[in-house]
Design a protein around this motif. Structure first.
Motif, PDB file in Angstrom:
ATOM      1  N   ARG A  88       0.831  -1.210   0.000  1.00  0.00           N
ATOM      2  CA  ARG A  88       0.000   0.000   0.000  1.00  0.00           C
ATOM      3  C   ARG A  88       0.866   1.261   0.000  1.00  0.00           C
ATOM      4  O   ARG A  88       0.575   2.225  -0.704  1.00  0.00           O
ATOM      5  CB  ARG A  88      -0.949   0.008   1.205  1.00  0.00           C
ATOM      6  CG  ARG A  88      -2.227  -0.768   0.970  1.00  0.00           C
ATOM      7  CD  ARG A  88      -3.245  -0.510   2.068  1.00  0.00           C
ATOM      8  NE  ARG A  88      -2.934  -1.223   3.296  1.00  0.00           N
ATOM      9  CZ  ARG A  88      -3.186  -2.509   3.510  1.00  0.00           C
ATOM     10  NH1 ARG A  88      -3.758  -3.229   2.566  1.00  0.00           N
ATOM     11  NH2 ARG A  88      -2.883  -3.079   4.654  1.00  0.00           N
ATOM     12  N   SER A  92       0.973   3.968  -2.977  1.00  0.00           N
ATOM     13  CA  SER A  92       0.681   5.363  -2.664  1.00  0.00           C
ATOM     14  C   SER A  92       1.774   6.280  -3.209  1.00  0.00           C
ATOM     15  O   SER A  92       1.498   7.318  -3.809  1.00  0.00           O
ATOM     16  CB  SER A  92       0.543   5.530  -1.150  1.00  0.00           C
ATOM     17  OG  SER A  92       0.356   6.879  -0.823  1.00  0.00           O
ATOM     18  N   VAL A  98      -5.185   2.721  -4.180  1.00  0.00           N
ATOM     19  CA  VAL A  98      -5.011   1.588  -3.289  1.00  0.00           C
ATOM     20  C   VAL A  98      -6.394   1.005  -3.024  1.00  0.00           C
ATOM     21  O   VAL A  98      -7.276   1.678  -2.498  1.00  0.00           O
ATOM     22  CB  VAL A  98      -4.349   2.001  -1.954  1.00  0.00           C
ATOM     23  CG1 VAL A  98      -4.231   0.818  -1.023  1.00  0.00           C
ATOM     24  CG2 VAL A  98      -2.982   2.617  -2.236  1.00  0.00           C
ATOM     25  N   THR A 100      -8.682  -1.688  -1.117  1.00  0.00           N
ATOM     26  CA  THR A 100      -8.638  -2.548   0.071  1.00  0.00           C
ATOM     27  C   THR A 100      -9.739  -3.562   0.052  1.00  0.00           C
ATOM     28  O   THR A 100     -10.671  -3.494  -0.669  1.00  0.00           O
ATOM     29  CB  THR A 100      -8.740  -1.701   1.352  1.00  0.00           C
ATOM     30  OG1 THR A 100      -9.956  -0.951   1.323  1.00  0.00           O
ATOM     31  CG2 THR A 100      -7.545  -0.801   1.489  1.00  0.00           C
TER      32      THR A 100
END
Length: 100
Positions: A88, A92, A98, A100
């Motif tokens: 992640r 970034s 990202v 999830t």
């Protein structure tokens, strides 16, 4: 393209930058960093499990770290967290969404 290795030599990093420029490719330099003692412990653990694809041991890792050319162009990412958290963080840094 991900160029995976220690990239300890500024000469090699500069060659990669030139290839990027010659091919109109953005080059984003990300350096994974970790405390040397944690590196050694992780290498030893993978060696004990027998699932380490690398032939480097802790002494090789320490030697590479000691000979590492400065890399001010790199964005440093701490790899001490869990792998999913590191992914992640890198995504970034790269400006990727990202999920999830």
């Amino acid at each position: 393209v991900v160029l995976d290795a220690s990239w300890s030599s500024e000469t090699h990093r500069e060659l990669a930058r030139h290839i990027g420029a010659d091919t109109s490719t953005d080059v984003v330099e990300v350096r994974c960093v970790l405390d040397p003692d944690v590196v050694a412990a992780r290498i030893d653990e993978r060696s004990r499990r027998g699932d380490d694809a690398s032939d480097a041991d802790a002494s090789i890792a320490r030697s590479l770290a000691a000979e590492f050319d400065p890399w001010p162009a790199a964005i440093e990412v701490d790899t001490s967290p869990a792998p999913d958290d590191v992914v992640r963080a890198v995504r970034s840094v790269l400006g990727q969404e990202v999920v999830t």
